[in-house]
Design an enzyme around this catalytic site. Structure first.
Site, short mmCIF file in Angstrom:
data_model
loop_
_atom_site.label_atom_id
_atom_site.label_comp_id
_atom_site.label_asym_id
_atom_site.label_seq_id
_atom_site.Cartn_x
_atom_site.Cartn_y
_atom_site.Cartn_z
N MET A 51 -10.71 -0.45 -2.97
CA MET A 51 -10.64 -1.34 -2.14
C MET A 51 -9.51 -0.81 -0.45
O MET A 51 -8.88 0.24 -1.46
CB MET A 51 -9.12 -3.23 -2.18
N CYS A 52 -9.49 -2.08 0.75
CA CYS A 52 -8.31 -1.02 1.59
C CYS A 52 -6.33 -1.37 1.05
O CYS A 52 -6.40 -2.56 0.44
CB CYS A 52 -9.28 -1.48 3.18
N GLU A 53 -5.99 -0.80 2.32
CA GLU A 53 -4.96 -0.85 1.94
C GLU A 53 -4.49 -2.36 3.62
O GLU A 53 -5.10 -1.43 4.66
CB GLU A 53 -4.44 0.17 1.83
#
Length: 251
Positions: free
Chosen positions: A1-3
């Site tokens: 996932m992204c941040e």
């Protein structure tokens, strides 16, 4: 996932330290190596820098972390493509931007929304995606809903307008996001999002700052936001009581 990372402040300030701590997570000490972006608001307009390259390898981001960009609203993002077939491209790199009612609206998302492109129809609205990400589809849906409600929405009206759609989108997967029009900063903590408040003194007035990050960036007392909560900030203060998404939609 992204941040995700974001800031709302009462007076223009820099986020150099935060960006410097976020940068190595983009491909050096973290897997988010498919792009990075940061938006600094200057009134109604956003100055946006982004590249479809690992943040940890970006000379541009390294320059920004040492440059004195100051703002009252900042949104930043480091990307891990999910699924991988939606690969590195400028059109797929967060944050995304559109104009609505004479303002830049900026959006960044952490999570995955399978089926969003075929859920509510996109063809009926003004805003259309340029890239292939589920994130940009969701952004366009949010802006179409806001546009339908007319200009000049207060914080409360804005929250009332988008909360039902946030609930629908969250039911598809994971939908942590930051959204801003340069005046308001809206944070949706579907699963994982943290907040840190700083009160600083300098010059003739106190400075109120609130930071958001998917994962804490420092050893300070970051507080996890309640899953399913929606928050609206302006000038470092929460300007409307928390909205909430039905528990069945909050992972």
């Amino acid at each position: 996932m992204c941040e995700l990372f974001a800031m709302s402040a009462s007076r223009p300030t820099d986020v150099n330290q935060s960006l410097a701590l976020l940068q190595p997570r983009g491909g050096e000490i973290g897997p988010h190596a498919d792009g990075w972006g940061v938006a600094f608001y200057e009134g109604r307009a956003a100055r946006i820098f982004k590249e479809p390259v690992p943040a940890a390898e970006s000379r541009c981001l390294a320059f920004i972390t040492e440059y004195d960009f100051r703002s009252t609203n900042v949104i930043a993002h480091i990307r891990k493509a999910n699924p991988e077939k939606i690969g590195r491209a400028s059109a797929n790199t967060h944050p995304f931007e559109r104009e609505l009612d004479g303002r830049s609206w900026v959006f960044a998302h952490n999570g995955k929304l399978p089926g969003v492109s075929t859920a509510p129809p996109l063809s009926s609205g003004r805003f259309q995606p340029l890239g292939d990400t589920d994130s940009e589809h969701a952004f366009c849906l949010l802006l179409n809903r806001i546009a339908e409600s007319g200009p000049g929405l207060s914080a409360g009206e804005l929250l009332t307008t988008i909360t039902p759609l946030i609930s629908d989108l969250a039911s598809l997967g994971e939908f942590n996001f930051m959204l801003s029009d340069g005046e308001h900063l809206i944070a949706h903590a579907h699963t994982h999002l943290h907040k840190l408040r700083r009160n600083c003194c300098g010059g003739d007035a106190a400075q109120e700052i609130v930071l958001f990050a998917t994962k804490p960036l420092t050893d300070e007392p970051w507080q996890p936001l309640e899953p399913g909560s929606v928050h609206v900030f302006a000038e470092g203060k929460e300007v409307h009581p928390n909205g909430s998404i039905p528990a069945s939609h909050a992972a």
